[in-house]
Design a protein around this motif. Structure first.
Motif, PDB file in Angstrom:
ATOM      1  N   ALA A   1      44.701  41.357  41.925  1.00 43.00           N
ATOM      2  CA  ALA A   1      46.057  41.910  42.041  1.00 43.00           C
ATOM      3  C   ALA A   1      46.012  43.175  42.892  1.00 43.00           C
ATOM      4  O   ALA A   1      45.321  44.141  42.572  1.00 43.00           O
ATOM      5  CB  ALA A   1      46.606  42.216  40.654  1.00 43.00           C
TER       6      ALA A   1
ATOM      7  N   PRO B   1      51.626  46.237  42.357  1.00 41.07           N
ATOM      8  CA  PRO B   1      51.950  46.314  40.915  1.00 41.07           C
ATOM      9  C   PRO B   1      52.749  45.128  40.392  1.00 41.07           C
ATOM     10  O   PRO B   1      53.051  45.095  39.202  1.00 41.07           O
ATOM     11  CB  PRO B   1      52.779  47.603  40.806  1.00 41.07           C
ATOM     12  CG  PRO B   1      52.762  48.252  42.133  1.00 41.07           C
ATOM     13  CD  PRO B   1      52.306  47.272  43.145  1.00 41.07           C
TER      14      PRO B   1
ATOM     15  N   ALA C   1      51.645  42.351  39.744  1.00 37.85           N
ATOM     16  CA  ALA C   1      50.810  41.580  38.820  1.00 37.85           C
ATOM     17  C   ALA C   1      49.763  42.459  38.152  1.00 37.85           C
ATOM     18  O   ALA C   1      49.150  43.316  38.804  1.00 37.85           O
ATOM     19  CB  ALA C   1      50.127  40.443  39.569  1.00 37.85           C
ATOM     20  N   ARG C   2      49.577  42.222  36.870  1.00 36.23           N
ATOM     21  CA  ARG C   2      48.506  42.843  36.092  1.00 36.23           C
ATOM     22  C   ARG C   2      47.544  41.729  35.687  1.00 36.23           C
ATOM     23  O   ARG C   2      47.950  40.566  35.617  1.00 36.23           O
ATOM     24  CB  ARG C   2      49.061  43.513  34.825  1.00 36.23           C
ATOM     25  CG  ARG C   2      50.260  44.398  35.032  1.00 36.23           C
ATOM     26  CD  ARG C   2      49.915  45.706  35.681  1.00 36.23           C
ATOM     27  NE  ARG C   2      48.860  46.431  34.990  1.00 36.23           N
ATOM     28  CZ  ARG C   2      48.235  47.516  35.474  1.00 36.23           C
ATOM     29  NH1 ARG C   2      48.568  47.973  36.676  1.00 36.23           N
ATOM     30  NH2 ARG C   2      47.298  48.124  34.806  1.00 36.23           N
ATOM     31  N   PRO C   3      46.304  42.060  35.386  1.00 33.17           N
ATOM     32  CA  PRO C   3      45.381  41.003  34.950  1.00 33.17           C
ATOM     33  C   PRO C   3      45.952  40.207  33.771  1.00 33.17           C
ATOM     34  O   PRO C   3      46.482  40.793  32.832  1.00 33.17           O
ATOM     35  CB  PRO C   3      44.125  41.782  34.551  1.00 33.17           C
ATOM     36  CG  PRO C   3      44.177  42.999  35.427  1.00 33.17           C
ATOM     37  CD  PRO C   3      45.629  43.358  35.537  1.00 33.17           C
TER      38      PRO C   3
ATOM     39  N   ASP D   1      48.406  38.008  34.283  1.00 34.67           N
ATOM     40  CA  ASP D   1      49.712  37.489  34.704  1.00 34.67           C
ATOM     41  C   ASP D   1      49.540  36.256  35.588  1.00 34.67           C
ATOM     42  O   ASP D   1      48.571  36.152  36.338  1.00 34.67           O
ATOM     43  CB  ASP D   1      50.477  38.528  35.551  1.00 34.67           C
ATOM     44  CG  ASP D   1      51.015  39.672  34.712  1.00 34.67           C
ATOM     45  OD1 ASP D   1      50.971  39.569  33.470  1.00 34.67           O
ATOM     46  OD2 ASP D   1      51.458  40.667  35.309  1.00 34.67           O
TER      47      ASP D   1
ATOM     48  N   ASP E   1      50.263  40.764  48.053  1.00 36.33           N
ATOM     49  CA  ASP E   1      50.309  41.167  46.644  1.00 36.33           C
ATOM     50  C   ASP E   1      49.059  40.716  45.902  1.00 36.33           C
ATOM     51  O   ASP E   1      48.684  41.295  44.892  1.00 36.33           O
ATOM     52  CB  ASP E   1      51.531  40.524  45.960  1.00 36.33           C
ATOM     53  CG  ASP E   1      52.834  40.965  46.611  1.00 36.33           C
ATOM     54  OD1 ASP E   1      53.137  42.162  46.550  1.00 36.33           O
ATOM     55  OD2 ASP E   1      53.524  40.095  47.196  1.00 36.33           O
TER      56      ASP E   1
ATOM     57  N   ASN F   1      42.098  40.146  37.884  1.00 37.77           N
ATOM     58  CA  ASN F   1      41.526  41.496  37.964  1.00 37.77           C
ATOM     59  C   ASN F   1      42.376  42.337  38.903  1.00 37.77           C
ATOM     60  O   ASN F   1      43.078  41.794  39.765  1.00 37.77           O
ATOM     61  CB  ASN F   1      40.082  41.417  38.500  1.00 37.77           C
ATOM     62  CG  ASN F   1      40.012  40.721  39.840  1.00 37.77           C
ATOM     63  OD1 ASN F   1      40.074  39.499  39.926  1.00 37.77           O
ATOM     64  ND2 ASN F   1      39.922  41.494  40.906  1.00 37.77           N
ATOM     65  N   LEU F   2      42.298  43.642  38.736  1.00 43.32           N
ATOM     66  CA  LEU F   2      42.890  44.521  39.738  1.00 43.32           C
ATOM     67  C   LEU F   2      41.962  44.499  40.940  1.00 43.32           C
ATOM     68  O   LEU F   2      40.734  44.483  40.788  1.00 43.32           O
ATOM     69  CB  LEU F   2      43.032  45.940  39.176  1.00 43.32           C
ATOM     70  CG  LEU F   2      43.994  46.098  37.993  1.00 43.32           C
ATOM     71  CD1 LEU F   2      43.940  47.522  37.444  1.00 43.32           C
ATOM     72  CD2 LEU F   2      45.424  45.738  38.397  1.00 43.32           C
TER      73      LEU F   2
ATOM     74  N   SER G   1      41.320  48.984  40.925  1.00 35.55           N
ATOM     75  CA  SER G   1      40.605  49.060  39.656  1.00 35.55           C
ATOM     76  C   SER G   1      39.584  50.195  39.725  1.00 35.55           C
ATOM     77  O   SER G   1      39.015  50.465  40.780  1.00 35.55           O
ATOM     78  CB  SER G   1      39.876  47.735  39.445  1.00 35.55           C
ATOM     79  OG  SER G   1      38.852  47.873  38.508  1.00 35.55           O
TER      80      SER G   1
ATOM     81  N   THR H   1      39.049  36.522  32.262  1.00 34.16           N
ATOM     82  CA  THR H   1      40.511  36.674  32.242  1.00 34.16           C
ATOM     83  C   THR H   1      41.186  35.313  32.362  1.00 34.16           C
ATOM     84  O   THR H   1      42.167  35.028  31.663  1.00 34.16           O
ATOM     85  CB  THR H   1      41.001  37.599  33.380  1.00 34.16           C
ATOM     86  OG1 THR H   1      40.197  38.752  33.408  1.00 34.16           O
ATOM     87  CG2 THR H   1      42.462  37.982  33.200  1.00 34.16           C
TER      88      THR H   1
END
Ligand code: HPA
Length: 287
Positions: free
Chosen positions: A124, A127, A129-131, A133, A215, A243-244, A249, A261
């Motif tokens: 990701a 913003p 998406a977060r891990p 999502d 994104d 993951n970010l 991250s 994840t």
């Protein structure tokens, strides 16, 4: 005389090997990304064909990719479409030529699938998406430095210069968004950038990708989407943000984190993909 080895001939041989095991024509196909293969075992009335039993299918080398094609129906869905699920894909970074990378996608379309749902694990960047999502791919950036259509064009498969202005079909995305809402999940949309890998990106590369409008970042999907569009199939894409991205991250990236994840989102992924495929089946019945 030696059998011809053109792409069409290879696709025909692979198709007849599959048809000899199960003659059902899939309405829809789904390609499962890293850690997302367990979806394939949720299918009912299933026929499982290992990649080595399909002529010309490449061997999968990445952990988390099983290498099998499952034909079956969706559990609990009356009049379910016939679904072909590909668990395990090959990537450019494994050293395969692009035509090998997209062979399975072309095969799914040759088998009869009118829609290809491509899924992947992705980093990701923005913003949105977060891990954990799931994100609907709205468009892509092909930054793999190659294109699967380079080389002689087989006009029986598709045109020399296919249009790419609606790769991830707008109408199907709208349907997928509504289908996901029915199972209480908000699917955001994002642009997916494909790099060759296998090294993860540097923080500077991620800043560049963000400035370019990406994104999400990953190492697959784009060649398959291009090949499927070349053949006239409709495409949908879903990324599991695992993951970010690097630099977003604070910690280092690892394939373990990606798989962990993906594993945690499995139930949600299965729920959403089942609902989307059931809906697509209603939209495009096989008869
Ligand atoms: N970068 C590239 N590919 C990926 C990532 C990433 O951060 N996560 C999962 N696949």
């Amino acid at each position: 005389m030696e059998a011809p080895n053109t792409l069409s001939a290879r696709l025909a041989r692979a198709t007849s090997a599959i048809r000899s095991r199960d003659a059902r024509v899939p309405d829809i196909a789904v390609v499962l990304g890293s850690g997302l293969s367990p979806f394939a075992s949720t299918l009912e009335n299933a026929t499982t064909i290992e990649f080595p039993d399909i002529p010309h299918m490449p061997v999968v080398t990445v952990p988390g990719h099983a290498g099998k094609l499952v034909l079956g129906t969706l559990p609990g869905v009356p009049n379910s479409p016939v679904v072909a699920a590909l668990a395990g894909r090959v990537h450019l970074y494994e050293g395969h030529a692009m035509d090998t990378v997209v062979f399975a996608s072309r095969l799914l379309v040759t088998l009869g699938a009118k829609v290809l749902l491509l899924t992947n694990a992705a980093g990701a960047i923005s913003p949105i998406a977060r891990p954990g999502d799931l994100v609907l791919i709205s468009d892509h950036l092909n930054l793999q430095g190659q294109n699967p259509l380079i080389g002689p064009n087989d006009s029986a498969l598709g045109p020399r210069f296919p249009d790419m202005s609606n790769v991830y079909d707008r109408e199907l995305r709208a349907r997928a968004t509504v289908a996901a809402q029915r199972v209480d999940c908000e699917l955001r949309e994002g642009v997916y950038a494909a790099l060759s890998g296998p090294s993860y990106e540097t923080p500077a590369e991620i800043r560049m990708l963000r400035a370019m409008g990406a994104d999400l970042v990953g190492m697959s999907t784009v060649p398959e989407a291009i090949a499927a569009r070349h053949m006239g199939a409709k495409v949908l894409g879903i990324s599991c943000a695992t993951n970010l991205a690097a630099g977003v991250s604070a910690h280092e990236l690892s394939h373990d984190e990606v798989e962990q994840t993906a594993k945690k989102t499995r139930d949600k992924f299965v729920r959403i993909v089942t609902e989307i495929l059931a809906d697509l089946g209603r939209a495009a019945p096989s008869a």
